[in-house]
Design a protein around this motif. Structure first.
Motif, PDB file in Angstrom:
ATOM      1  N   GLN A   6       0.829  -1.207   0.000  1.00  0.00           N
ATOM      2  CA  GLN A   6       0.000   0.000   0.000  1.00  0.00           C
ATOM      3  C   GLN A   6       0.862   1.255   0.000  1.00  0.00           C
ATOM      4  OE1 GLN A   6      -3.114   0.104   2.887  1.00  0.00           O
ATOM      5  NE2 GLN A   6      -3.323   2.304   2.754  1.00  0.00           N
ATOM      6  N   HIS A   7       0.510   2.192  -0.855  1.00  0.00           N
ATOM      7  CA  HIS A   7       1.197   3.468  -0.908  1.00  0.00           C
ATOM      8  C   HIS A   7       0.507   4.432   0.040  1.00  0.00           C
ATOM      9  CE1 HIS A   7       3.432   1.948  -4.270  1.00  0.00           C
ATOM     10  NE2 HIS A   7       2.306   1.622  -4.877  1.00  0.00           N
ATOM     11  N   ILE A   8       1.270   5.324   0.623  1.00  0.00           N
ATOM     12  CA  ILE A   8       0.748   6.272   1.605  1.00  0.00           C
ATOM     13  C   ILE A   8       0.950   7.690   1.067  1.00  0.00           C
ATOM     14  CG2 ILE A   8       0.941   7.097   3.998  1.00  0.00           C
ATOM     15  CD1 ILE A   8       0.102   4.146   3.750  1.00  0.00           C
ATOM     16  N   PRO A   9      -0.099   8.530   1.115  1.00  0.00           N
ATOM     17  CA  PRO A   9       0.087   9.911   0.670  1.00  0.00           C
ATOM     18  C   PRO A   9       0.929  10.688   1.674  1.00  0.00           C
ATOM     19  CG  PRO A   9      -2.160   9.578   1.456  1.00  0.00           C
ATOM     20  CD  PRO A   9      -1.482   8.256   1.505  1.00  0.00           C
ATOM     21  N   THR A  10       1.760  11.559   1.148  1.00  0.00           N
ATOM     22  CA  THR A  10       2.554  12.433   2.012  1.00  0.00           C
ATOM     23  C   THR A  10       1.928  13.818   2.086  1.00  0.00           C
ATOM     24  OG1 THR A  10       3.991  13.015   0.145  1.00  0.00           O
ATOM     25  CG2 THR A  10       4.703  11.193   1.564  1.00  0.00           C
ATOM     26  N   GLU A  11       1.070  14.136   1.120  1.00  0.00           N
ATOM     27  CA  GLU A  11       0.370  15.426   1.123  1.00  0.00           C
ATOM     28  C   GLU A  11      -0.869  15.325   0.249  1.00  0.00           C
ATOM     29  OE1 GLU A  11       1.966  19.808   0.900  1.00  0.00           O
ATOM     30  OE2 GLU A  11       1.829  19.009  -1.150  1.00  0.00           O
ATOM     31  N   ILE A  12      -1.963  15.888   0.756  1.00  0.00           N
ATOM     32  CA  ILE A  12      -3.203  15.997  -0.011  1.00  0.00           C
ATOM     33  C   ILE A  12      -3.564  17.470  -0.014  1.00  0.00           C
ATOM     34  CG2 ILE A  12      -5.650  15.387  -0.159  1.00  0.00           C
ATOM     35  CD1 ILE A  12      -4.943  12.799   1.384  1.00  0.00           C
ATOM     36  N   ARG A  13      -3.640  18.048  -1.202  1.00  0.00           N
ATOM     37  CA  ARG A  13      -3.881  19.492  -1.320  1.00  0.00           C
ATOM     38  C   ARG A  13      -5.048  19.743  -2.272  1.00  0.00           C
ATOM     39  NH1 ARG A  13      -0.401  23.984  -0.562  1.00  0.00           N
ATOM     40  NH2 ARG A  13       1.153  22.444   0.044  1.00  0.00           N
ATOM     41  N   GLN A  14      -6.038  20.465  -1.780  1.00  0.00           N
ATOM     42  CA  GLN A  14      -7.176  20.840  -2.612  1.00  0.00           C
ATOM     43  C   GLN A  14      -6.899  22.197  -3.248  1.00  0.00           C
ATOM     44  OE1 GLN A  14     -11.995  21.490  -2.223  1.00  0.00           O
ATOM     45  NE2 GLN A  14     -10.886  20.868  -0.429  1.00  0.00           N
ATOM     46  N   ASP A  86     -21.797  12.316  -0.386  1.00  0.00           N
ATOM     47  CA  ASP A  86     -20.699  12.276   0.583  1.00  0.00           C
ATOM     48  C   ASP A  86     -20.501  10.904   1.220  1.00  0.00           C
ATOM     49  OD1 ASP A  86     -22.841  12.050   2.291  1.00  0.00           O
ATOM     50  OD2 ASP A  86     -22.302  13.754   3.543  1.00  0.00           O
ATOM     51  N   SER A  87     -20.911   9.852   0.527  1.00  0.00           N
ATOM     52  CA  SER A  87     -20.830   8.529   1.147  1.00  0.00           C
ATOM     53  C   SER A  87     -19.616   7.696   0.719  1.00  0.00           C
ATOM     54  CB  SER A  87     -22.114   7.742   0.886  1.00  0.00           C
ATOM     55  OG  SER A  87     -22.346   7.615  -0.493  1.00  0.00           O
ATOM     56  N   GLY A  88     -18.774   8.245  -0.127  1.00  0.00           N
ATOM     57  CA  GLY A  88     -17.621   7.474  -0.586  1.00  0.00           C
ATOM     58  C   GLY A  88     -16.401   7.641   0.290  1.00  0.00           C
ATOM     59  N   LEU A  89     -15.800   6.520   0.663  1.00  0.00           N
ATOM     60  CA  LEU A  89     -14.510   6.531   1.348  1.00  0.00           C
ATOM     61  C   LEU A  89     -13.455   6.136   0.330  1.00  0.00           C
ATOM     62  CD1 LEU A  89     -15.190   4.809   4.783  1.00  0.00           C
ATOM     63  CD2 LEU A  89     -15.209   7.242   4.216  1.00  0.00           C
ATOM     64  N   PHE A  90     -12.523   7.029   0.094  1.00  0.00           N
ATOM     65  CA  PHE A  90     -11.456   6.794  -0.868  1.00  0.00           C
ATOM     66  C   PHE A  90     -10.228   6.308  -0.108  1.00  0.00           C
ATOM     67  CE2 PHE A  90     -14.295   9.650  -3.003  1.00  0.00           C
ATOM     68  CZ  PHE A  90     -14.156   9.417  -4.367  1.00  0.00           C
ATOM     69  N   SER A  91      -9.980   4.996  -0.150  1.00  0.00           N
ATOM     70  CA  SER A  91      -8.806   4.439   0.532  1.00  0.00           C
ATOM     71  C   SER A  91      -7.548   4.876  -0.204  1.00  0.00           C
ATOM     72  CB  SER A  91      -8.883   2.913   0.553  1.00  0.00           C
ATOM     73  OG  SER A  91      -8.708   2.397  -0.763  1.00  0.00           O
ATOM     74  N   TRP A  92      -6.418   4.767   0.470  1.00  0.00           N
ATOM     75  CA  TRP A  92      -5.142   5.106  -0.179  1.00  0.00           C
ATOM     76  C   TRP A  92      -4.953   4.233  -1.413  1.00  0.00           C
ATOM     77  CZ3 TRP A  92      -5.812   9.027   2.218  1.00  0.00           C
ATOM     78  CH2 TRP A  92      -5.477   9.315   3.536  1.00  0.00           C
ATOM     79  N   GLU A  93      -5.283   2.947  -1.295  1.00  0.00           N
ATOM     80  CA  GLU A  93      -5.140   2.026  -2.420  1.00  0.00           C
ATOM     81  C   GLU A  93      -5.986   2.477  -3.614  1.00  0.00           C
ATOM     82  OE1 GLU A  93      -5.792  -2.712  -3.435  1.00  0.00           O
ATOM     83  OE2 GLU A  93      -6.191  -1.993  -1.417  1.00  0.00           O
ATOM     84  N   THR A  94      -7.230   2.853  -3.345  1.00  0.00           N
ATOM     85  CA  THR A  94      -8.124   3.310  -4.415  1.00  0.00           C
ATOM     86  C   THR A  94      -7.586   4.577  -5.057  1.00  0.00           C
ATOM     87  OG1 THR A  94     -10.078   2.304  -3.430  1.00  0.00           O
ATOM     88  CG2 THR A  94     -10.454   4.171  -4.922  1.00  0.00           C
ATOM     89  N   LEU A  95      -7.181   5.544  -4.247  1.00  0.00           N
ATOM     90  CA  LEU A  95      -6.672   6.812  -4.779  1.00  0.00           C
ATOM     91  C   LEU A  95      -5.411   6.614  -5.612  1.00  0.00           C
ATOM     92  CD1 LEU A  95      -7.322   9.094  -1.706  1.00  0.00           C
ATOM     93  CD2 LEU A  95      -8.326   9.386  -3.984  1.00  0.00           C
ATOM     94  N   PHE A  96      -4.503   5.775  -5.138  1.00  0.00           N
ATOM     95  CA  PHE A  96      -3.277   5.538  -5.897  1.00  0.00           C
ATOM     96  C   PHE A  96      -3.609   4.864  -7.231  1.00  0.00           C
ATOM     97  CE2 PHE A  96       0.630   3.595  -7.275  1.00  0.00           C
ATOM     98  CZ  PHE A  96       1.574   4.581  -7.006  1.00  0.00           C
ATOM     99  N   ASP A  97      -4.492   3.865  -7.194  1.00  0.00           N
ATOM    100  CA  ASP A  97      -4.898   3.170  -8.418  1.00  0.00           C
ATOM    101  C   ASP A  97      -5.571   4.130  -9.401  1.00  0.00           C
ATOM    102  OD1 ASP A  97      -5.324   0.672  -9.980  1.00  0.00           O
ATOM    103  OD2 ASP A  97      -7.432   1.155  -9.609  1.00  0.00           O
ATOM    104  N   LEU A  98      -6.455   4.986  -8.896  1.00  0.00           N
ATOM    105  CA  LEU A  98      -7.113   5.966  -9.773  1.00  0.00           C
ATOM    106  C   LEU A  98      -6.086   6.884 -10.418  1.00  0.00           C
ATOM    107  CD1 LEU A  98     -10.250   6.997  -7.668  1.00  0.00           C
ATOM    108  CD2 LEU A  98     -10.228   5.655  -9.786  1.00  0.00           C
TER     109      LEU A  98
END
Length: 131
Positions: A6-14, A86-98
């Motif tokens: 699993q990859h881990i985000p180091t920063e999430i910026r909107q 607002d019901s979606g949980l975006f896991s790190w795995e899902t976000l990295f894959d996307l």
């Protein structure tokens, strides 16, 4: 730091003005996700269904924005969108894959919209009630 594969985000910026969410990963990679892309790729059961035949084709989200991003433990984020979803949980795995497969996922989405006779731009403008 990675846990297993699993990859881990180091920063999430909107970036609201650009309608982007940028995520930097522990691999050194950085992906820029449009808010529309995240909305149409929402991994919740309502959007993807419990089986593939229940999956919904989410259309009309070209102008969607993000109201809030909230951490969920040390494994995901919850995104609240301007359309009220607002019901979606975006896991790190899902976000990295996307992020890694963004171009192919987006092209498949555009083809599915075209085949279904749907479009990215909203056909109906929702009127939000004051609370």
């Amino acid at each position: 730091m990675s846990y297993g594969s699993q990859h881990i985000p180091t920063e999430i910026r909107q970036k609201r003005a650009d309608r982007l969410v940028e995520i930097s990963w522990d691999t050194g990679e950085k992906f820029s996700y449009t808010m529309e892309f995240l909305r149409v790729c929402c991994p919740c059961a309502k959007c993807v269904g419990h089986t593939p035949d229940q999956a919904q084709l989410i259309d009309g989200q070209q102008d969607v924005t993000i109201r809030a991003i909230e951490p969920v433990g040390h494994y995901a984020i919850k995104i609240s969108f301007s359309d009220g979803h607002d019901s979606g949980l975006f896991s790190w795995e899902t976000l990295f894959d996307l992020g890694a497969r963004m171009e192919a996922i987006w092209q498949d989405y555009l083809e599915a919209l075209k085949s279904a006779g749907k479009r990215r731009k909203a056909s109906v403008i929702p009127i939000m009630q004051a609370t």
